[in-house]
Write an enzyme that holds these catalytic residues in place. Structure first.
Site, short mmCIF file in Angstrom:
data_model
loop_
_atom_site.label_atom_id
_atom_site.label_comp_id
_atom_site.label_asym_id
_atom_site.label_seq_id
_atom_site.Cartn_x
_atom_site.Cartn_y
_atom_site.Cartn_z
N GLU A 1 -103.08 67.03 -49.38
CA GLU A 1 -104.14 67.89 -48.85
C GLU A 1 -104.66 68.82 -49.95
O GLU A 1 -105.86 69.04 -50.07
CB GLU A 1 -103.58 68.70 -47.68
CG GLU A 1 -104.64 69.47 -46.94
CD GLU A 1 -104.10 70.16 -45.70
OE1 GLU A 1 -104.82 71.01 -45.17
OE2 GLU A 1 -102.97 69.87 -45.29
N ARG B 1 -86.35 62.27 -45.95
CA ARG B 1 -85.78 62.00 -44.63
C ARG B 1 -85.62 60.53 -44.32
O ARG B 1 -84.85 60.16 -43.44
CB ARG B 1 -86.58 62.73 -43.55
CG ARG B 1 -86.38 64.24 -43.68
CD ARG B 1 -87.04 64.98 -42.53
NE ARG B 1 -86.81 66.39 -42.68
CZ ARG B 1 -87.76 67.26 -42.98
NH1 ARG B 1 -89.00 66.86 -43.17
NH2 ARG B 1 -87.49 68.54 -43.07
#
Length: 181
Positions: free
Chosen positions: A106, A69
């Site tokens: 994560e 993005r």
């Protein structure tokens, strides 16, 4: 000027959609697609970034956009500022000789890379992405810039998730966020 900036910021904020429990329960996903769909909202984002950069970073050589993005906002800002734009991509997506940095996610690891000749030593760069959450990807991109001996003047994001404290991970580099949640 301050009133106009506030009006633009409100326009941008109105074009962020919230999706509770996506991609998993307990997470509120902030969607930028409505910004991209609306020319006025997209223009407002670039106007606000341009205003910030012109006021705070007069000496700048390149805008560095993060996969994927950052590629949406970075080239538009670079064009406005009369600067070049370079890509930081996920590993394996760039041709030629590249430099890479691994970082923790994560659940696991990831790697980002840049073409070896994309940034020259000493060039002043500003990194851009849509979101700052934990700061992992932006931190890895900063580490890439250090490997190439670039001077990082700061980071820009459309939105920052404050409670995840990603900006702390990026210190001493400054982070400019249009919106904070």
């Amino acid at each position: 000027m301050a009133g106009e900036s506030e009006s633009k910021l409100q326009l941008v904020q109105r074009h962020i959609r919230a999706f509770p429990d996506f991609p998993k329960e307990g997470i509120v996903f902030r969607d930028i697609c409505p910004i991209l769909k609306d020319p006025a909202a997209l223009t407002a984002v670039i106007d606000l970034f341009e205003e910030h950069v012109r006021k705070n970073h007069q000496q700048l050589d390149l805008i560095v956009g993060l996969d994927a993005r950052g590629f949406l906002f970075g080239p538009l800002l670079a064009q406005r500022l009369g600067l070049g734009f370079v890509l930081v991509r996920k590993k394996g997506k760039l041709p030629g000789t590249t430099v890479s940095v691994a970082y923790d996610l994560e659940y696991g690891k990831a790697e980002v890379e840049i073409q070896e000749d994309a940034v020259a030593p000493g060039q002043k760069v500003l990194l851009i992405d849509d979101l700052l959450a934990t700061g992992g990807t932006l931190y890895a991109a900063c580490e890439l810039m250090k490997k190439l001996q670039a001077q990082i003047v700061g980071c820009l994001v459309v939105m920052e998730l404050k409670e995840l404290q990603g900006a702390d991970k990026l210190k001493p580099h400054s982070v400019f966020s249009l919106l904070r949640y």
